[in-house]
Design a protein around this motif. Sequence first.
Motif: not given
Length: 390
Positions: A321-325, A344-355
């Motif tokens: 969630g995102i808001g005042i924080g 409601m306000i949300l972030s949508s941020e899945p990631g792929v991280y390849v070392p």
Amino acid sequence: MRLSTAFYDRVQARLSARLQEARLDGLIVSAPGDVAYLTGFFYAVNERPVYVWFGADGRRVALVPELDAEYALAQGVHADVRTYFEYPGVRTPEWHLADALNAARARARIGFSASLTVAGLARLQDAFPDAVFERSGVVGDLRLRKEPEEIGLHREAAAICDDMLGAGRALIESAISEGRLLPTEGEVARHVVGYGTDRMYTDYSHVVYTTKLAGGLVYAGPNSARPHGLPSSRRIEAGDTLILSLGAAVASRFVESERTFVIGEPTAEQRMYFDVARRAQNVGTAAMQVGRTCASVNAESLDVIRGAGCGQFIRHRLGHGIGIGQHEAPWLEDGDDTVLASGMILSSEPGVYVPGHAGYRISDTVLVTDDGPQRLTRYPRSIEENVIAL
């Protein structure tokens, strides 16, 4: 950047109703975000505590340090402002609060939020020795769904945050066109944060915030495989995968807008990982429907990454969630069964991280509505649109 009196009247009325339902005589809040949300008081956070009392009888008292009194009154704080001179003081701020309420020994049931420190709770218990203190999530529950005025501020912040992405890209492209060395991660971070901050002071006559106006994490090449790595002095190079992870807030209503860029023609490997991250983000965003649980939305998105054979490169949940924080409930994670609701306000941020190779993350700030999810951030997200040509 000021919210109306009507906004605070609605929020405080909702809080009063919740206190009565919980059979609490009052609630004490001290977290800067809660104080700002409930009263409109934004201040420089330091060791001097600010306490706000919300009584079930309708009484509202904001206890602030004396040095902040004029500023609190100038902001039109929606509570009766009382002060204490200094911290720690001969008489602690908590005892000053008890004095203001004339309730140091009242047998009251008092709620407090989980953000209150252990030391702060102990001092309040000393000042209210006959009261019973109970942890309450009532303010967090209220903050889950945004009021219309807040949504408007989030939209304004989204436009600025998208422009910050453009400013970061333009800095790199200008170096390329002029034949200069490409900037370092730190130089890009400083540039985009400065751009966002300057926009705030240009666009608004009175700027307020709880933590920051604008922020930026910038990582390139192998560094981008570390989701929360801080910007370094590493210079961006041809062939790099580059993540600009940016945030901005108008009246402390945050958004995030994050994009993955490629410096020069992408390799087949870069295209493959980028495509997996983008598909997961599209699926996760589309799943943010009223009535769905956070856990089910998270699983549906991350299953795209697992299904592509990249499960070992998952480092975090779909979003939050995102808001005042900048980060607040609900959590788009397997362990959160919160049911999504309109507003409601949300972030949508899945990631792929390849070392050793790179990371790939696309993030939008999304509003949940009865008609489906709306992306508030609109910067282009395809790989073709985010190649920085050499």
